[in-house]
Design a protein around this motif. Structure first.
Motif: not given
Length: 754
Positions: A723-732
């Motif tokens: 959890v410490d530092g996780v990054r989020l990315v949207s797909g198509p």
């Protein structure tokens, strides 16, 4: 730039006026691990009577296996990052684990956990006597003792002013205790402790008094070594083995005052009288003279003449790994024991921990920075154990290459792709894209920072690369999405080139309509009077660069860059103003409306020492920006001129500590200052199921929040210790998928049910 910036699809700002209640169904949000598997596992514990019961810990927390490593599961309640794991020898249902957040105990073989006492920054744990009631904990602020199984702890007065690095109890006489300790420094991390000299101590009265053991623990010139590990022969506790490592020493120079000297390690030392006198074994000649760091020494429980030494990258210095060494005559002679450990490039992993299970310890388990290995023939051959162990460090992820199931990630030494939403992974070979360094031989090739892919008829993908250690930086570039890559090393303009060394690329962004145009913030170390660090622009995919700094603060740092999707000639930068009168850095937003030729200051984002981690646009509202900082989330509706806090409903607070040490020797005193602050914010995406909400990643994990920040709810289920530092990315957009990745290990995740 963060990878999620290019994939962030916000709708209308009118939604900010809505404050809906957080749907209770969102509390059931769960993340599913996608691998890739085989990440670090640097702490191991085993049930000595069962070859099937194993515990391993790495960047993604503690995992356990009941079938000899065939399958791994996370405990019901994931623990914070773990520095040690210990299974009680006489009752395998009792397990201890811990690290920065203290000591935790499980009484049901790891299913549930309870914190024991209030310790923090614990590096090692040892037990004495029967019943596991007497415990010793080696911690940053000293050596602690507990007489009730960890419920209460008392700091050892005899080692006052020391940071304890490890602790070992004599298996026959529990009153005899060994500890490795070093004068306390201002950083609560084992990496820093290992860079100073760790002295070995012995107590014969259960820790009431201590004697330093130094006779013979030195190099041929008489310089003392640093002891990083200790093993006691279970058949004869008078026989000890100590593993050494390099460290830094402040020395007085008659001409230049004080200077720092790095001292070499000397492999393994042996004592036959309980540590009173030591002799160097024959290991050192087999290892690199300056890099013979031994992280662990283990004696075979079935044959005490068989000793294993584990070596790897020294903490603090990037050196060649050494692997496993084995002696069959009590340390008299050593041979490498690495068959099966090397990767396809011939590189050995850094190895940290070794345990024995099965009948008379016939099965060996090895923890390394590339996962677990096992051997059934005393280390002659090793096999990998990677199933369900996701701990690979990810530096960037893109799921926006035109296919719903296509994911591409940047890892330490290259690129990986998956065409089936993470069910399987393939290596993208970029190993030949950088030249070898003539004075160093082949370089360590790896990609760092972010990864971005652009949609279109001819998709273009970029990945920041680093060759060697602060040697060459640039971009990997693909014109077909991911299949064919070429390198574009960052070359400075001639007027900036003399004496300059590129030290890193802090952030970059790509023009949405002209993918060959890149803006990058470059960190440059230079001897020239004018600081050449700052923003550079390339119009040919990274082959040539021009400085684009006019108007930006001199000697400041640009932490984030983003191009306005409505007006591609408008670029925003989050910059650190130069510190004046030590009043603290100020974060400001700058804007260029002419493609980076000139910049103008818009307004300060937040006061004080908050650093900007990212900027991201609201494409449906012209010139609207979000800023994630080291303390919270902020929003601007007018192109960065004014900012408002979105932290009203962010109730969670992060505990911040500062260690300040004064004095020396017995008078040394460490003052711990502690305060609470808003968590760091790393990335955000829109909730694909409801555009009224945002998903925000922070140093305390992932949150789902209303778009005005009035209410926040945690959404960490399944991510574990990553959890410490996780990054989020949207797909198509059509996939409605959200991915998360952990830069410090833990792998890739996706939201379940999408």
């Amino acid at each position: 730039m963060d990878i999620g910036h290019r994939c962030f699809h916000l709708l209308t700002f009118a939604a900010l006026l809505l404050i809906p209640a957080l749907a209770s169904s969102q509390s059931a949000m769960r993340w599913v691990a996608l691998g890739p598997y085989g990440g670090p596992a640097d702490v191991l514990a085993t049930d000595r009577d069962s070859a099937g019961q194993l515990f391993a810990a790495g960047a993604n927390g503690l995992v356990q296996s009941a079938d000899g490593g065939a399958h791994w599961l996370s405990p019901e309640k994931n623990l914070p990052a773990v520095q040690f794991v210990r299974v009680e020898p006489d009752d395998s249902s009792v397990v201890y684990a811990g690290g920065a957040k203290g000591v935790f105990r499980s009484d049901d073989a790891g299913t549930t956990w309870k914190r024991m006492g209030q310790l923090t920054d614990v590096y090692d744990l040892a037990a004495a006597g029967s019943g596991e009631e007497l415990l010793y904990a080696a911690a940053f602020d000293g050596l602690y003792t507990s007489h009730d199984g960890g419920k209460h702890w008392r700091r050892n007065a005899a080692l006052r002013g020391q940071s304890a690095y490890f602790v070992v109890v004599d298996p026959v006489n529990p009153d005899v205790v060994f500890a490795g300790a070093t004068p306390r420094i201002q950083a609560a991390a084992p990496a820093y402790i290992a860079m100073t000299r760790v002295t070995l101590y012995r107590s014969e009265d259960a820790g009431k008094s201590w004697k330093s053991l130094t006779q013979g623990l030195n190099d041929p010139s008489g310089m003392p070594v640093s002891v990083l590990s200790l093993s006691v022969d279970p058949a004869n506790p008078a026989i000890l083995y100590a593993g050494s490592g390099k460290y830094s020493e402040l020395i007085k120079d008659p001409l230049n005052g004080y200077s720092m000297r790095r001292t070499p390690a000397r492999g393994v030392f042996k004592s036959i009288d309980g540590g009173q006198k030591w002799q160097e074994t024959g290991l050192h000649p087999l290892m690199s003279a300056d890099d013979a760091t031994v992280h662990s020494v283990r004696v075979d429980p079935a044959d005490s003449k068989v000793v294993y030494a584990l070596s790897g990258i020294s903490w603090g210095w990037d050196v060649e790994t050494q692997g496993v060494f084995k002696s069959v005559d009590g340390g008299g002679h050593w041979q490498p024991s690495n068959q099966g450990l090397a990767n396809p490039e011939g590189k050995l992993p850094s190895v940290y921990s070794l345990r024995f299970t099965g009948t008379s310890g016939s099965t060996l388990w090895l923890g390394s920075d590339r996962g677990l290995f096992t051997s059934n023939d005393q280390g002659a051959h090793w096999q990998t154990v990677t199933a369900d162990l996701s701990g690979v460090s990810i530096h960037g992820l893109t799921a926006n290459s035109g296919s719903n199931g296509k994911i591409m990630i940047a890892v330490d030494r290259g690129l990986l792709s998956s065409a089936n939403s993470g069910a399987s992974w393939q290596t993208i070979d970029v190993s030949d894209l950088l030249p070898a360094q003539p004075d160093r031989g082949p370089v360590i090739r790896r990609t760092t920072s972010s990864l971005v892919a652009l949609e279109g008829q001819s998709p273009v993908a970029y990945a920041v690369l680093q060759s060697g250690f602060n040697e060459q930086y640039g971009f990997l570039r693909s014109g077909d999405g991911d299949s064919n890559w070429r390198a574009a090393l960052l070359q400075l303009p001639e007027e900036e080139d003399e004496g300059s060394v590129i030290a890193g690329i802090r952030s970059f962004t790509v023009h949405p309509e002209k993918p060959a145009r890149i803006f990058a913030d470059v960190d440059i170390r230079s001897g020239i009077e004018t600081d050449p660090s700052g923003v550079y622009r390339s119009d040919d995919g990274g082959d040539h660069w021009v400085m684009a700094n006019r108007g930006l603060p001199g000697q400041g740092q640009v932490q984030a860059l983003v191009i306005d999707p409505v007006d591609p000639d408008t670029i925003y930068a989050g910059a650190v103003e130069p510190i004046r009168n030590y009043a603290g850095a100020v974060q400001s937003c700058y804007r260029s409306t002419d493609g980076g030729v000139t910049w103008h200051k818009r307004g300060g984002i937040v006061p004080g020492n908050r650093m900007i981690n990212f900027l991201v646009n609201d494409p449906a509202r012209p010139h609207a920006l979000f800023a994630g900082t080291t303390q919270g989330l902020y929003y601007s509706a007018n192109g960065g001129k004014t900012w408002q806090s979105l932290n009203a409903g962010l109730k969670a607070r992060e505990q911040i500590k500062s260690y300040v040490t004064n004095g020396s020797g017995d008078s040394m005193r460490t003052v711990v200052r502690s305060w609470k602050a808003l968590p760091k914010v790393y990335s955000l995406v829109e909730d694909p199921d409801d555009s009224r909400y945002l998903l925000v990643s922070t140093s305390l994990g992932v949150y789902r929040t209303t778009r005005n920040g009035s209410r926040w709810q945690t959404a960490n289920d399944g991510i574990g210790a990553a959890v410490d530092g996780v990054r989020l990315v949207s797909g198509p957009a059509q996939s409605r998928q959200v991915y998360a990745y952990a830069p410090n290990g833990g792998g890739v995740f996706k939201l379940d049910g999408r």
